[in-house]
Design a protein around this motif. Sequence first.
Motif, PDB file in Angstrom:
ATOM      1  N   ASP A  74       0.858  -1.181   0.000  1.00 54.16           N
ATOM      2  CA  ASP A  74       0.000   0.000   0.000  1.00 54.16           C
ATOM      3  C   ASP A  74       0.895   1.231   0.000  1.00 54.16           C
ATOM      4  O   ASP A  74       1.636   1.462   0.962  1.00 54.16           O
ATOM      5  N   ASN A 117       3.446   9.208   1.783  1.00 54.02           N
ATOM      6  CA  ASN A 117       4.269   9.052   2.981  1.00 54.02           C
ATOM      7  C   ASN A 117       5.188   7.837   2.911  1.00 54.02           C
ATOM      8  O   ASN A 117       5.957   7.596   3.837  1.00 54.02           O
ATOM      9  N   THR A 153       5.635   3.515   1.683  1.00 51.10           N
ATOM     10  CA  THR A 153       4.999   2.251   1.288  1.00 51.10           C
ATOM     11  C   THR A 153       4.935   1.313   2.485  1.00 51.10           C
ATOM     12  O   THR A 153       5.911   1.147   3.216  1.00 51.10           O
ATOM     13  N   ARG A 154       3.783   0.720   2.661  1.00 57.98           N
ATOM     14  CA  ARG A 154       3.615  -0.286   3.704  1.00 57.98           C
ATOM     15  C   ARG A 154       3.427  -1.650   3.040  1.00 57.98           C
ATOM     16  O   ARG A 154       2.741  -1.759   2.031  1.00 57.98           O
ATOM     17  N   THR A 192       3.870  -6.272   3.907  1.00 57.37           N
ATOM     18  CA  THR A 192       4.214  -7.370   4.810  1.00 57.37           C
ATOM     19  C   THR A 192       5.407  -8.107   4.228  1.00 57.37           C
ATOM     20  O   THR A 192       5.397  -8.503   3.062  1.00 57.37           O
ATOM     21  N   PRO A 199       5.161  -6.791   9.503  1.00 63.39           N
ATOM     22  CA  PRO A 199       4.764  -5.604   8.747  1.00 63.39           C
ATOM     23  C   PRO A 199       5.920  -4.606   8.658  1.00 63.39           C
ATOM     24  O   PRO A 199       6.747  -4.513   9.577  1.00 63.39           O
ATOM     25  N   SER A 213       6.823  -0.500   7.556  1.00 62.55           N
ATOM     26  CA  SER A 213       6.449   0.855   7.141  1.00 62.55           C
ATOM     27  C   SER A 213       7.697   1.493   6.543  1.00 62.55           C
ATOM     28  O   SER A 213       8.592   1.956   7.261  1.00 62.55           O
ATOM     29  N   LYS A 236       9.548   4.232   4.509  1.00 61.77           N
ATOM     30  CA  LYS A 236       9.315   5.653   4.240  1.00 61.77           C
ATOM     31  C   LYS A 236       9.807   6.098   2.863  1.00 61.77           C
ATOM     32  O   LYS A 236       9.513   7.219   2.441  1.00 61.77           O
ATOM     33  N   GLU A 264      12.762   0.374   8.156  1.00 64.55           N
ATOM     34  CA  GLU A 264      11.910   1.446   8.674  1.00 64.55           C
ATOM     35  C   GLU A 264      12.711   2.669   9.080  1.00 64.55           C
ATOM     36  O   GLU A 264      12.151   3.755   9.232  1.00 64.55           O
TER      37      GLU A 264
END
Length: 469
Positions: A263, A267, A269-270, A272, A281, A283, A285, A317
Motif C-alpha cells: 500500500d 508518505n 509504502t507499507r 508485509t 509488517p 512501514s 518511508k 523502517e
Amino acid sequence: MIQLTLQEVAEATSGRLVLGDNGASASTVVRGESQTDSREVTAGNIFFARHGEETDGHLFAGKAVDLGAALLVVEREVDDRVPQIVVADATIALGALATEVVRRVREAGDLTIVGITGSNGKTTTKNLVAAMAERVGTTVASAKSFNNEVGGPLTMLRLEENTRTLVAEMGASAAGEIQRLTSMAPPQIGVVLTVGLAHAGGFGGINSTFEAKSEMVQDLPETAVAVLNRDDGYVGRMAELTRARVRWFGLHPEADVRATDIDADANGTRFTLHADGASLPVSFKVLGEHHVTNALASATVGLELGLTLSQVVEVLEGATRAARWRMEVMGGRDGITIINDAYNASPDSMSAGLKTLAQIKKPTGRTVAVLGAMSELGEYTIEEHLRIALLAVRLRISELVVVGAEARHLHISAINEGSWDGECVFFESRDDAFDYLESSLRPDDTVLVKSSNAAGLNLLGDRLGEAFA
C-alpha cells in the motif's frame, strides 16, 4: 586504506618507484585514501593521475601535492616533491592496487564482499545493504554512485584491516566491466536487481544487457550466494548460469523473501515482509512502490549476513529516502510537494516515477511531471522517449513540463496524442522552466522532477524544493 610501504604499492601496480625530495624511502608507509580528482585530495592521500575523457590528471599533480598528497601514481614523472610511482596506465594501476588491498584484507580477516548490479536500483539497494551490514561490523560502501572502473577501486581502497563488509555497486556500460570489478573484489554475495534498457546504447540491446549483468553471478563459487529478482524474467534466467546457491526475492509467491499487502502513498509504502516462514509488517518511508524491490533485495542480503527478520525491518523502517536526488521529497509550502528524482533515468525508472506520481496525487491538487532526457539509449532513444510521453498521457498526468533539446521528442509525442490542450510545455533551459513553474504551481500540486544526470534537472529540483519550502 591498509598500511603499505611505497615499495609494496610499486610492486602491486607493476610500477617504478621514484623517491622524491621529502626524504621518503622505499620502506616509508602510506595509508591515506586514494583520489583521482585533485580537488578531493587531503593530507596523506595517494593521487592517481589518470587520462580522463576531458583532461589529463598529470596537469593537476602539482595541485594534489600542494593539498597534501603523499604519493603520486603517474604515467610520466611530474613532481619530485613527493615520491612517484611511474606506471604504464594509471587506471589499470588503480585497479591493481585495489585488487591487492582486497586480497590482503580477505586473507587477514573476516571480510564479506557484497556485489550489487542491475539496470535500476543499485544505489538505493547499496545504501540499505550498508545499513544492514553496519549491524554486523565495520562496513565500507560505495560513495555516491561509485560503480565503474574508477569508482569501484576507489571504494575498495577504503578498506581497513578491521572491515567486516564491503558493499560494492558494480555498474557497467559495456560488456566485461562487471567481470573486471568482480575479479578485483570477488563477492560472496552477488545481487542482480533488474535487466532493463539503462545504458542500452553501450550494450547494444536488452540481450546484450542480460549478458553483461549476468557477469555478476557467472564466476561465483559454490560457497557464494546469488541474490536474484524472481519478478524479472531476465534475472531469473541467471540461476542457470551460476554455481552459487540462489536466494530469490520479489513479489512472486515462490520468492524466498517476498512482499504482500503493498500500500503506497505520499508518505511511503507499507507491506508485509515474508522470509523463512516468518512475516512482519514494514512501514517503508522511501517513496515509490517500485522501491519495494530494492527493500526486498537488501532484506535478503541482511538475512544472509546474519540479521534477524526484526533487525532487517528496523533497518528498512529507519530509511527516510532512497538516496540524494532519488525520490527525494521536498517543498511543503501551500501543500506543494516536490519529488526530486533527477539523478538518473532509464525507461523503467521513468515509468515507475510517473506511476508513483499518479498514485500519490492529492484530491485537491494536480500532478506535474518535469521531465528531461534519458541518456545512453542508443537506437532506442526516440522510441523510448515517445513511449514515456504516451504513458504520461495515459496516466492522466495534469501537466508535462519538458526541459532540454534532447527531450523534445517527449513534448512532440505528448502533443501528437491529441489528449491535451496546452498541458504540455517545452523549455530549452532549466532557468526558463523554473520561472514558469515558480509562477504556475498551485496549492496541493505534486511535482515529479525526473531525468538522467546529464540533463541536470536535479539542480532544478533543488531550486524548486527551496522555493516551495
